[in-house]
Design an enzyme around this catalytic site. Structure first.
Site, PDB file in Angstrom:
ATOM      1  N   GLU A 184       0.813  -1.221   0.000  1.00 40.46           N
ATOM      2  CA  GLU A 184       0.000   0.000   0.000  1.00 40.46           C
ATOM      3  C   GLU A 184       0.847   1.273   0.000  1.00 40.46           C
ATOM      4  O   GLU A 184       0.729   2.123   0.876  1.00 40.46           O
ATOM      5  CB  GLU A 184      -0.956  -0.037   1.204  1.00 40.46           C
ATOM      6  CG  GLU A 184      -1.948  -1.197   1.112  1.00 40.46           C
ATOM      7  CD  GLU A 184      -2.944  -1.267   2.253  1.00 40.46           C
ATOM      8  OE1 GLU A 184      -2.612  -0.817   3.371  1.00 40.46           O
ATOM      9  OE2 GLU A 184      -4.063  -1.774   2.041  1.00 40.46           O
ATOM     10  N   VAL A 185       1.675   1.381  -1.014  1.00 38.68           N
ATOM     11  CA  VAL A 185       2.540   2.559  -1.136  1.00 38.68           C
ATOM     12  C   VAL A 185       1.714   3.668  -1.785  1.00 38.68           C
ATOM     13  O   VAL A 185       1.822   3.955  -2.983  1.00 38.68           O
ATOM     14  CB  VAL A 185       3.812   2.230  -1.949  1.00 38.68           C
ATOM     15  CG1 VAL A 185       4.795   3.411  -1.910  1.00 38.68           C
ATOM     16  CG2 VAL A 185       4.481   0.970  -1.402  1.00 38.68           C
TER      17      VAL A 185
END
Length: 446
Positions: free
Chosen positions: A152-153
């Site tokens: 979840e960058v």
């Protein structure tokens, strides 16, 4: 429906310490229980509970003390004595809130308003995460596997430096992601060639076979494919695992959930939901081709959705779910006999408040209160039930607080009380007070 038990591979319980970190004695008890329930290891996400030193000491928690060096070593000793492997998880790209919230490190954010994503540009970010990794690895003697996060960058590619980098024709956000991850993982492998490196897979899912094959990750990392959905799509998940395998990423992990994955402020896990998730993972494991090497499954138990969000379900309330999920993997099903054994061993009970809610919504709604259109007899019943529940809640809250402070820091107990008990107690108090105002207007005084 019965499926085959989980195939050869480890069953790793995730211990998320970025919220409600257990007191050290309780961790020992949890480790013993995890082993009894059939776990093979621990995936420990220390975050701000790790005793970072030197320039990184500012990363330690301030609401309560981080674990000491001796305590981190003792966790490993106790786990080892119970036959459990310890795998530390250190976030190195996304979910860096506990790092990037520090004022002195704001400049390392990808985007100024996004606390979670590290900028992939320059030397500051990689130097920071490699020092974090060094301190963690050195405090885990005998370590064989390290998890570097990288899920979840958010907002990657949105920062000004990234936009300039992406302005060159042919460059993509996928390449931007891979450049940072391969740099970090490569440095880890150079420093500790014996380590296996695991990372979350979600940022890889949309990449083509050719991109994955040329990514530099083959032979360097082991993707951990996570899906916590009770309706996990077996066919699509098998297809994704086989795509990774065909690209050369043959060593793979799965990740399920036993708590912390059904709502950001959920306080009690829905056991059936999590059992269903594990049943789907069993079907995946039974359907993949022989070339896919599933090294194990991590049963995640998130304590917060991210560092800045509220607490999710506390571990004591999630133990029935964990036990059920482990038994599902071990037995290949979760029928009445297994369920009875789990609930009996853990002494599960519940309290229902549906009746009061139905009466309030039916006869003492905001519409009724505003117009004083109330049924006195029913309102007296509501007041009696609300008063009884409030008294019981306050009594049990006192007992719960004492018990929580035995297991968790005082700050955790206070946060949980304010988050979960106050929102229940305040409406009960308000109902009793409002009925006390309304009733004299509707009932003749003696």
């Amino acid at each position: 429906m019965q499926t085959a038990p989980w195939p050869k591979g480890k069953k790793i319980v995730h211990l998320d310490l970025k919220g409600a970190p257990p007191r050290i004695d309780y961790i020992y008890r949890l480790i013993e229980l995890f082993a009894q329930l059939g776990a093979d290891g621990l995936l420990v996400e220390y975050e701000d509970m790790f005793p970072y030193s030197g320039e990184l000491s500012l990363l330690q928690a301030t609401a309560h003390p981080a674990y000491s060096h001796e305590e981190v070593l003792s966790i490993q000793d106790v786990a080892r004595s119970k036959g459990l492997e310890v795998i530390p998880l250190v976030q190195t790209f996304g979910h860096m809130e506990f790092v990037l919230k520090q004022r002195s490190l704001w400049g390392l954010r990808e985007l100024s308003q996004c606390l979670g994503t590290l900028s992939p540009h320059g030397e500051g970010g990689p130097r920071l995460v490699l020092e974090m990794l060094r301190q963690v690895v050195e405090l885990h003697p005998g370590l064989s596997t390290l998890h570097i996060g990288a899920d979840e960058v958010y907002m990657l590619g949105e920062g000004e430096e990234s936009k300039r980098w992406l302005s060159t024709p042919g460059r993509t956000v996928e390449q931007l992601f891979l450049s940072h991850v391969t740099r970090v993982a490569g440095a880890v492998k150079e420093a500790w060639p014996h380590l296996s490196i695991v990372m979350w897979d979600d940022m890889l899912r949309g990449m083509s076979h050719d991109t994955l094959k040329a990514s530099g990750l083959v032979g360097l990392i082991q993707p951990m494919l996570w899906d916590y959905n009770p309706g996990l799509n077996v066919e699509e998940t098998v297809s994704l695992l086989e795509k990774y395998c065909a690209a050369g990423l043959t060593d793979l992990w799965a990740a399920s959930a036993f708590k912390g994955a059904s709502g950001v402020h959920t306080s009690v896990p829905g056991t059936q939901r999590h059992v269903d998730n594990h049943l789907q993972w069993l079907r995946v494991a039974g359907a993949v081709s022989p070339g896919v090497r599933l090294l194990g499954i991590a049963l995640t138990g998130w304590q917060r959705y991210d560092h800045m969000s509220v607490l999710c379900e506390l571990m004591p309330l999630a133990l029935p779910s964990l036990a059920s999920c482990l038994q599902t993997l071990i037995q290949g099903h979760f029928g009445p006999q297994v369920q009875a054994a789990v609930t009996g061993a853990l002494d599960i009970s519940s309290v229902e408040m549906d009746t009061l809610d139905r009466y309030v919504r039916g006869w003492f709604s905001p519409y009724h209160r505003q117009r004083r259109a109330i049924n006195p007899l029913i309102c007296m019943q509501i007041q009696s039930q609300a008063t009884t529940l409030l008294t019981m809640l306050e009594e049990r809250a006192g007992v719960a607080r004492v018990e929580m402070e035995r297991l968790y820091p005082d700050s955790t107990a206070q946060e949980w009380m304010e988050q979960h008990l106050s929102p229940v107690a305040e409406p009960l108090r308000r109902i009793t007070e409002e009925i006390s105002v309304c009733l004299p207007e509707m009932v003749p005084q003696q």
